[in-house]
Design a protein around this motif. Sequence first.
Motif, PDB file in Angstrom:
ATOM      1  N   GLU A 151       8.526   6.678  -1.558  1.00  0.00           N
ATOM      2  CA  GLU A 151       9.697   6.217  -0.823  1.00  0.00           C
ATOM      3  C   GLU A 151       9.548   6.480   0.676  1.00  0.00           C
ATOM      4  OE1 GLU A 151      12.701   8.487  -2.664  1.00  0.00           O
ATOM      5  OE2 GLU A 151      12.842   7.225  -4.466  1.00  0.00           O
ATOM      6  N   GLN A 152       8.999   7.619   1.041  1.00  0.00           N
ATOM      7  CA  GLN A 152       8.849   7.926   2.463  1.00  0.00           C
ATOM      8  C   GLN A 152       7.890   6.950   3.142  1.00  0.00           C
ATOM      9  OE1 GLN A 152       8.457  12.101   3.613  1.00  0.00           O
ATOM     10  NE2 GLN A 152       9.115  12.728   1.573  1.00  0.00           N
ATOM     11  N   ASP A 153       6.870   6.488   2.411  1.00  0.00           N
ATOM     12  CA  ASP A 153       5.967   5.472   2.968  1.00  0.00           C
ATOM     13  C   ASP A 153       6.740   4.191   3.258  1.00  0.00           C
ATOM     14  OD1 ASP A 153       3.880   7.235   2.688  1.00  0.00           O
ATOM     15  OD2 ASP A 153       3.213   6.406   0.762  1.00  0.00           O
ATOM     16  N   VAL A 154       7.593   3.786   2.309  1.00  0.00           N
ATOM     17  CA  VAL A 154       8.388   2.561   2.482  1.00  0.00           C
ATOM     18  C   VAL A 154       9.300   2.699   3.696  1.00  0.00           C
ATOM     19  CG1 VAL A 154      10.164   1.094   1.445  1.00  0.00           C
ATOM     20  CG2 VAL A 154       8.301   1.964   0.032  1.00  0.00           C
ATOM     21  N   ARG A 168       8.935   4.657   6.279  1.00  0.00           N
ATOM     22  CA  ARG A 168       8.147   4.714   7.510  1.00  0.00           C
ATOM     23  C   ARG A 168       7.731   3.302   7.941  1.00  0.00           C
ATOM     24  NH1 ARG A 168       4.409   7.507   5.738  1.00  0.00           N
ATOM     25  NH2 ARG A 168       2.882   5.864   5.361  1.00  0.00           N
ATOM     26  N   GLU A 169       7.231   2.496   6.996  1.00  0.00           N
ATOM     27  CA  GLU A 169       6.799   1.138   7.340  1.00  0.00           C
ATOM     28  C   GLU A 169       7.988   0.279   7.770  1.00  0.00           C
ATOM     29  OE1 GLU A 169       3.838   0.324   7.663  1.00  0.00           O
ATOM     30  OE2 GLU A 169       2.672   1.747   6.501  1.00  0.00           O
ATOM     31  N   SER A 217       0.811  -1.218   0.000  1.00  0.00           N
ATOM     32  CA  SER A 217       0.000   0.000   0.000  1.00  0.00           C
ATOM     33  C   SER A 217       0.843   1.267   0.000  1.00  0.00           C
ATOM     34  CB  SER A 217      -0.931   0.013   1.224  1.00  0.00           C
ATOM     35  OG  SER A 217      -0.173  -0.009   2.429  1.00  0.00           O
ATOM     36  N   CYS A 218       2.165   1.139  -0.132  1.00  0.00           N
ATOM     37  CA  CYS A 218       3.038   2.310  -0.105  1.00  0.00           C
ATOM     38  C   CYS A 218       2.988   3.035  -1.448  1.00  0.00           C
ATOM     39  CB  CYS A 218       4.481   1.907   0.208  1.00  0.00           C
ATOM     40  SG  CYS A 218       4.733   1.356   1.911  1.00  0.00           S
TER      41      CYS A 218
END
Length: 658
Positions: free
Chosen positions: A326-329, A331-332, A322-323
């Motif tokens: 890059e910042q989502d990746v 963060r997870e 669901s990313c």
Amino acid sequence: MISQADRGRGPVIVVADFLGAYSLRLIPGIREVLQARGVPLLVHVHDYFTPGVSPLLRHVFAGAGPRAAIVLPMSKAQSRDDLDRLLAAHPDVPAVALGTASGQRPSVRADNRTGMAELVRHVVDQGGVQRVVLVRGVPHHVDSVEREAAARETLAQAGVLLDESLVVEGGFARDVTYDAISALVRAGHRFDAVVALNDEMALAAVDALCDHGLDVPGDVLVTGFDDDETPHPRCSLTTVSQQLHQQGRRAAELVLDLMDGAPAHDVLVETTLVRRSSTARALPAAPSGTPAARAETGRDAVPAGQAAATNAALDLNRAFMSCAGEQDVMRELGARLARLQVSRCFVVLYDPAPEEHPAERRGRLALVHPGVVGAQGAPEAPRFPVADLLPPGVRHELAHGTLLLQPLGVRGHELGHVLYEQQSLLQHTAEVLRMDVSLALDTIARHRELEATVARRTEQLRREISVRERAEADLRAANAELRRSLHRDGLTGIANRSAFDEHLAWAWARHRGDGGELSLLFVDVDCFKLYNDTYGHLRGDTALRAVAQAMEAATLAPGDLAARFGGEEFAVVLPGTGSAGAVVVAERIRQGVRRCAIEHRASPVVPWLTVSIGVATTRPGGALVPQDLVQAADEAVYAAKTAGRDRAERRPVVGARS
């Protein structure tokens, strides 16, 4: 250019092409010795499937300045040769070869001859052993040559004549050995012991013997060499331990001596005979999987914390789907590093490489764990030379502890690198931090490229009114490709169920109008629950990706679509294809999966992964609907599994189903 003084402050680097059972047992020994001397350790693991030395390793030698190197065996000749050339270009970096002989640098190896001699004497001492099968390794491989010579010599000393018709080629490979032992049994050869030159071949011999109705050790004794700690449901293997932990310690001691100016010399580490049930003829073997069998081997228990880390890895894989950036990746990933038992972690993402000077590539720090440093992860984060591995603010982290260094990238496309530390090294963590992060970043990059393509085409449309029709066609194509990328299955990378439904509806409508034939294949991975139970879900995910790749490679026509239908089930839509053509595609898929040679020792079919395929063909029209074709293909795959699996079956399409 790194000065000698700067290089002397750098880490010792271990170079490996795979982080598996072998290397994971060597590295702790290396770490113990270096930590006692306050010397930092950097373990570089590049992509096993990419031949040659990784660009990241060249960056390390150019910038980070390792003070010494310990080289593990390379699986590919090109990787070994490239590494030799890289080390030759840095003569000021003392290097040690660990686990293999090397004419170019001192080596630390196991005492193959003494270990094999003790093993063979143990087999002969069991009593009644007269006809021995010798399973050879790789011709001219140093370990193979030494072990074979010692086995022959010890058998001769014991008065056991080695029949050359019972000397078979195993190639250090499971499938080759299984076929060779099976051929001996089918030909009526009688023998009472199998001496294999490594554990992988020995376990394959156990499978072949048991599959042909022979008992181990009741009818035939079996021995291996290496003690690679691979659990086996049928017996525990008598073998020779190479003392890998001790080899790691000796390699670290040797490289420290070289750094202190001591003369180079080779080190031979003593081996240890490990007696287990595969030669315990005097004791009844515990049934497969019983508590007694597990207690004997002592190798089935899950290491403390590994289950939690495995769950965190699976959770991370799902989160990546669901990313959107890059910042989502990051963060997870950062939220789960503690559960993955990672104490330190740094992710560096690369800017595009300068076309004329790729060595001047720069990167930015995207994640640091624990804590936050400056503008980490932000697009405006300060850039620094990739050869430095880390920016100035955190580069001191290279000067202590043990960091694993892995490149991030897909299909030779460099995206960045990750540095991390674990107290207890876990293979699946390395796979998550390399493969899953790489795939997540690559997917985002591809979406970004598609979005950029759409933007460029839109701007072109505004400026080029005179060629509007062509520009609009390009825009539609780019948007179609963007939509298609959103219909990809997150695990396998091929089309998902939604894309399958849309494509089947499109193909049905097309052939309802032109009267053409439409075929559908249902592909089901045989005994996949047993595979997951045996090897774990991470290996199961890797196997599903391999099946998906084999399917895509077999679907050649422009309108063909391979999709993941659900779980271990896949489907292939073949527009404009009759029954005969569909069977050809099905066979290509089946053979493609077989060529992957994915081990599946729990399968009742064959000891590797197979698929069953259902084939259905029709001409859309009349009262028929797409569900009729789907049901026929489903019945066909059920028939294939009922008939014994690892095959394709056809079924007719019948309309008006209830």
